[in-house]
Design a protein around this motif. Structure first.
Motif, PDB file in Angstrom:
ATOM      1  N   GLU A  57      68.335 -58.074  14.085  1.00 31.35           N
ATOM      2  CA  GLU A  57      67.766 -56.212  12.906  1.00 31.35           C
ATOM      3  C   GLU A  57      66.236 -56.173  13.569  1.00 31.35           C
ATOM      4  OE1 GLU A  57      68.682 -57.377   9.098  1.00 31.35           O
ATOM      5  OE2 GLU A  57      71.113 -57.241   9.578  1.00 31.35           O
ATOM      6  N   ILE A  58      66.152 -55.104  12.728  1.00 26.94           N
ATOM      7  CA  ILE A  58      64.348 -54.616  12.625  1.00 26.94           C
ATOM      8  C   ILE A  58      64.416 -53.864  11.236  1.00 26.94           C
ATOM      9  CG2 ILE A  58      64.851 -53.654  15.249  1.00 26.94           C
ATOM     10  CD1 ILE A  58      64.840 -50.464  14.072  1.00 26.94           C
ATOM     11  N   SER A  59      64.923 -53.935  10.638  1.00 27.90           N
ATOM     12  CA  SER A  59      64.648 -54.410   8.945  1.00 27.90           C
ATOM     13  C   SER A  59      63.241 -54.782   8.419  1.00 27.90           C
ATOM     14  CB  SER A  59      65.957 -54.653   8.303  1.00 27.90           C
ATOM     15  OG  SER A  59      66.081 -56.142   8.606  1.00 27.90           O
ATOM     16  N   PRO A  60      62.704 -55.608   9.517  1.00 28.56           N
ATOM     17  CA  PRO A  60      61.487 -56.237   8.328  1.00 28.56           C
ATOM     18  C   PRO A  60      60.815 -55.665   8.823  1.00 28.56           C
ATOM     19  CG  PRO A  60      63.074 -58.462  10.142  1.00 28.56           C
ATOM     20  CD  PRO A  60      63.874 -57.024   9.904  1.00 28.56           C
ATOM     21  N   PHE A  61      60.746 -54.698  10.618  1.00 29.13           N
ATOM     22  CA  PHE A  61      59.568 -53.576  11.158  1.00 29.13           C
ATOM     23  C   PHE A  61      59.295 -53.385   9.947  1.00 29.13           C
ATOM     24  CE2 PHE A  61      60.814 -56.651  14.551  1.00 29.13           C
ATOM     25  CZ  PHE A  61      59.737 -56.593  15.143  1.00 29.13           C
ATOM     26  N   VAL A  62      60.637 -51.982  10.139  1.00 30.95           N
ATOM     27  CA  VAL A  62      61.492 -50.913   9.046  1.00 30.95           C
ATOM     28  C   VAL A  62      60.245 -51.215   7.809  1.00 30.95           C
ATOM     29  CG1 VAL A  62      62.265 -49.375   7.330  1.00 30.95           C
ATOM     30  CG2 VAL A  62      62.930 -49.828  10.045  1.00 30.95           C
ATOM     31  N   PHE A  65      55.878 -51.195   8.007  1.00 31.26           N
ATOM     32  CA  PHE A  65      56.103 -50.257   7.889  1.00 31.26           C
ATOM     33  C   PHE A  65      55.341 -49.375   6.539  1.00 31.26           C
ATOM     34  CE2 PHE A  65      55.268 -51.373  12.284  1.00 31.26           C
ATOM     35  CZ  PHE A  65      54.003 -50.968  12.382  1.00 31.26           C
ATOM     36  N   THR A  66      56.919 -49.407   5.711  1.00 27.77           N
ATOM     37  CA  THR A  66      56.584 -48.684   4.645  1.00 27.77           C
ATOM     38  C   THR A  66      56.443 -49.593   3.055  1.00 27.77           C
ATOM     39  OG1 THR A  66      59.034 -49.156   4.824  1.00 27.77           O
ATOM     40  CG2 THR A  66      58.143 -47.036   5.254  1.00 27.77           C
ATOM     41  N   LYS A  67      56.545 -48.796   1.909  1.00 27.71           N
ATOM     42  CA  LYS A  67      56.551 -49.411   0.357  1.00 27.71           C
ATOM     43  C   LYS A  67      58.100 -49.530   0.278  1.00 27.71           C
ATOM     44  CE  LYS A  67      51.793 -47.925  -0.270  1.00 27.71           C
ATOM     45  NZ  LYS A  67      50.845 -47.446  -1.514  1.00 27.71           N
ATOM     46  N   ARG A  68      57.793 -50.354  -0.482  1.00 32.06           N
ATOM     47  CA  ARG A  68      59.748 -50.420  -0.601  1.00 32.06           C
ATOM     48  C   ARG A  68      59.692 -51.127  -2.208  1.00 32.06           C
ATOM     49  NH1 ARG A  68      57.876 -54.480   2.473  1.00 32.06           N
ATOM     50  NH2 ARG A  68      58.722 -56.429   2.139  1.00 32.06           N
ATOM     51  N   SER A  69      60.712 -50.816  -3.158  1.00 33.54           N
ATOM     52  CA  SER A  69      61.094 -51.437  -4.629  1.00 33.54           C
ATOM     53  C   SER A  69      62.434 -52.191  -4.096  1.00 33.54           C
ATOM     54  CB  SER A  69      60.474 -50.634  -5.700  1.00 33.54           C
ATOM     55  OG  SER A  69      61.254 -49.310  -5.355  1.00 33.54           O
ATOM     56  N   GLN A  70      62.921 -52.696  -5.574  1.00 39.37           N
ATOM     57  CA  GLN A  70      64.152 -53.393  -5.572  1.00 39.37           C
ATOM     58  C   GLN A  70      64.880 -52.441  -5.580  1.00 39.37           C
ATOM     59  OE1 GLN A  70      64.151 -56.511  -4.869  1.00 39.37           O
ATOM     60  NE2 GLN A  70      66.797 -56.712  -5.605  1.00 39.37           N
ATOM     61  N   GLN A 106      56.332 -43.009   2.008  1.00 40.33           N
ATOM     62  CA  GLN A 106      54.825 -43.741   1.278  1.00 40.33           C
ATOM     63  C   GLN A 106      54.949 -44.481   2.052  1.00 40.33           C
ATOM     64  OE1 GLN A 106      52.379 -43.327  -1.463  1.00 40.33           O
ATOM     65  NE2 GLN A 106      53.973 -41.039  -1.120  1.00 40.33           N
ATOM     66  N   TRP A 107      53.610 -44.859   3.385  1.00 42.87           N
ATOM     67  CA  TRP A 107      54.035 -45.766   4.217  1.00 42.87           C
ATOM     68  C   TRP A 107      52.574 -47.078   4.261  1.00 42.87           C
ATOM     69  CZ3 TRP A 107      56.531 -45.520   7.634  1.00 42.87           C
ATOM     70  CH2 TRP A 107      57.503 -43.496   8.674  1.00 42.87           C
ATOM     71  N   SER A 108      52.700 -48.192   3.972  1.00 40.37           N
ATOM     72  CA  SER A 108      52.263 -49.751   3.708  1.00 40.37           C
ATOM     73  C   SER A 108      50.877 -49.202   4.297  1.00 40.37           C
ATOM     74  CB  SER A 108      53.225 -51.095   4.227  1.00 40.37           C
ATOM     75  OG  SER A 108      53.131 -51.292   5.605  1.00 40.37           O
ATOM     76  N   GLY A 109      50.110 -50.394   4.049  1.00 36.03           N
ATOM     77  CA  GLY A 109      48.648 -50.142   4.611  1.00 36.03           C
ATOM     78  C   GLY A 109      49.053 -51.120   5.798  1.00 36.03           C
ATOM     79  N   TYR A 110      50.253 -51.675   6.676  1.00 33.94           N
ATOM     80  CA  TYR A 110      49.731 -52.488   7.569  1.00 33.94           C
ATOM     81  C   TYR A 110      49.526 -52.095   8.420  1.00 33.94           C
ATOM     82  CZ  TYR A 110      50.876 -55.061  11.990  1.00 33.94           C
ATOM     83  OH  TYR A 110      50.494 -56.161  12.529  1.00 33.94           O
ATOM     84  N   VAL A 285      59.404 -59.947   6.672  1.00 34.04           N
ATOM     85  CA  VAL A 285      58.271 -59.160   6.794  1.00 34.04           C
ATOM     86  C   VAL A 285      56.923 -59.628   7.205  1.00 34.04           C
ATOM     87  CG1 VAL A 285      56.941 -57.674   5.259  1.00 34.04           C
ATOM     88  CG2 VAL A 285      59.499 -57.442   5.640  1.00 34.04           C
ATOM     89  N   ILE A 286      56.638 -61.397   7.115  1.00 34.99           N
ATOM     90  CA  ILE A 286      55.753 -61.410   7.063  1.00 34.99           C
ATOM     91  C   ILE A 286      55.317 -62.079   8.478  1.00 34.99           C
ATOM     92  CG2 ILE A 286      54.267 -63.120   6.982  1.00 34.99           C
ATOM     93  CD1 ILE A 286      55.131 -63.425   3.698  1.00 34.99           C
ATOM     94  N   ALA A 287      56.362 -62.399   9.173  1.00 34.26           N
ATOM     95  CA  ALA A 287      56.971 -63.018  10.530  1.00 34.26           C
ATOM     96  C   ALA A 287      56.838 -61.399  11.388  1.00 34.26           C
ATOM     97  CB  ALA A 287      57.713 -63.241  11.105  1.00 34.26           C
ATOM     98  N   ALA A 288      57.338 -60.625  10.945  1.00 32.02           N
ATOM     99  CA  ALA A 288      57.277 -58.922  11.863  1.00 32.02           C
ATOM    100  C   ALA A 288      55.835 -59.062  12.178  1.00 32.02           C
ATOM    101  CB  ALA A 288      57.724 -58.135  11.117  1.00 32.02           C
ATOM    102  N   GLY A 289      54.425 -58.588  11.515  1.00 35.18           N
ATOM    103  CA  GLY A 289      53.505 -58.391  11.254  1.00 35.18           C
ATOM    104  C   GLY A 289      52.604 -59.381  11.486  1.00 35.18           C
ATOM    105  N   THR A 290      53.080 -60.581  12.004  1.00 37.05           N
ATOM    106  CA  THR A 290      52.522 -61.203  12.500  1.00 37.05           C
ATOM    107  C   THR A 290      52.481 -61.260  13.540  1.00 37.05           C
ATOM    108  OG1 THR A 290      52.793 -63.352  11.121  1.00 37.05           O
ATOM    109  CG2 THR A 290      52.557 -64.374  12.576  1.00 37.05           C
ATOM    110  N   PHE A 291      54.031 -61.129  14.392  1.00 35.86           N
ATOM    111  CA  PHE A 291      53.867 -60.642  15.607  1.00 35.86           C
ATOM    112  C   PHE A 291      53.669 -59.374  16.657  1.00 35.86           C
ATOM    113  CE2 PHE A 291      57.216 -58.828  18.255  1.00 35.86           C
ATOM    114  CZ  PHE A 291      57.494 -59.436  19.529  1.00 35.86           C
TER     115      PHE A 291
END
Length: 319
Positions: A57-62, A65-70, A106-110, A285-291
């Motif tokens: 899946e590519i959901s971790p990368f989405v 790069f975006t801000k999200r909530s429950q 709203q995009w994340s700070g990554y 998400v942490i793994a996607a940022g590290t990758f």
């Protein structure tokens, strides 16, 4: 006529091959783990035993790069159908993308942190390697009074653990207004890498015969022209190898980036661990940022791979 290998030599070669394969697997296993986790669904990231075969899946990368909530309630069929595909993958994970009053994502700070890492690492590497090359050339070609003491003093700056000076540096930076700035991190990383650059480049400069420059001077070149047209091309391998090591050090640095920055100039290493989901940490998400964070340094090292072997074998071990 080729010599016939004995059975003991064949056995030794086989053992060596197996040992190399085992070491390679051990070193590559964490990289595979990070890369596979970056493409896993969230519910498969922490399964015991680990899930090896899964639908990527590519959901971790989405999410990265975006801000999200429950997601408090499931979206209506109309809302789900009208959402773009990358927002639907977030809906499927029980979350929603945060939008402002105008409906803008709203995009994340990554992305900004990643760009900060590029700016700081590249600039500090260029400065450290550039100043280190000129300094090494001076020590190699001219008689400097107290040369051994000066070189030892330069090397001694690497003997002190960086965390020891973190608090004094923070107070100094805050006093002069360099806290949470690109310039502050660039100066810090340049100073930290400069000693390594000087020592490694001096070994390379010592290997370049002085007769090359003397011939150029006889032909009418000035000292600076001989340096740029004769010495610098000969030292290209050393410069490339030194740049790789300086870039890796600046790219991966965590402690100073965490203490000296907070938002504007924060780099990716302290930002990635902060990416947690609602409730439990979202390791995908942490793994996607590290990758993604691994890619620039891997590409840079791969492009200069031919220079690394000589950079490790010469220069640093010659006097």
């Amino acid at each position: 006529m080729a010599a016939v290998r004995t059975s003991s030599e064949i056995t030794f070669n086989r053992i060596a091959i197996v040992a190399v394969l085992l070491v390679t697997i051990i070193f590559l296993a964490p990289i595979y783990w990070i890369a596979s986790t970056a493409f896993k669904p969230r519910n498969l990231a922490t399964t015991i035993p680990p899930t090896v075969v899964f639908q990527p899946e590519i959901s971790p990368f989405v999410k990265l790069f975006t801000k999200r909530s429950q997601l408090r309630s499931p979206p209506s069929p109309e809302e789900y159908a009208a959402a773009p595909w990358w927002e639907r993958v977030v809906f499927n994970g029980g979350e929603k993308i945060v939008r402002d009053g105008k409906g803008q994502v709203q995009w994340s700070g990554y992305p900004s942190r990643f760009m900060n890492s590029l700016i700081v690492a590249i600039t500090s590497t260029v400065l450290a390697v550039g100043m280190g090359t000129f300094t090494a050339y001076g020590f190699s070609r001219f008689k400097v009074k107290g040369e051994a003491d000066l070189l030892f003093f330069i090397l001694s700056t690497r003997m002190l653990p960086p965390v020891v000076v973190a608090i004094p540096m923070f107070l100094m930076y805050r006093a002069v207004g360099l806290n949470d700035s690109h310039v502050g991190l660039i100066i810090l990383y340049t100073a930290f890498n400069l000693s390594f650059s000087v020592w490694l480049m001096k070994g390379f400069m010592d290997e370049i015969p002085k007769e090359y420059e003397e011939a150029a001077l006889v032909d009418g070149y000035t000292r600076i022209e001989a340096f740029f047209k004769i010495v610098l091309p000969e030292a290209a391998t050393g410069i490339a190898a030194t740049a790789v090591f300086c870039f890796i050090t600046a790219w991966n640095e965590y402690a100073f980036a965490l203490i000296m920055t907070s938002r504007r100039a924060q780099t990716a290493p302290p930002f990635i661990p902060s990416q947690v989901g609602a409730g439990l940490p979202d390791w995908t998400v942490i793994a996607a940022g590290t990758f993604l964070f691994l890619l620039p340094v891997a590409i840079f090292t791969f492009l200069l791979r031919n220079h690394l072997l000589r950079g490790m074998s010469f220069g640093a071990i010659r006097k």
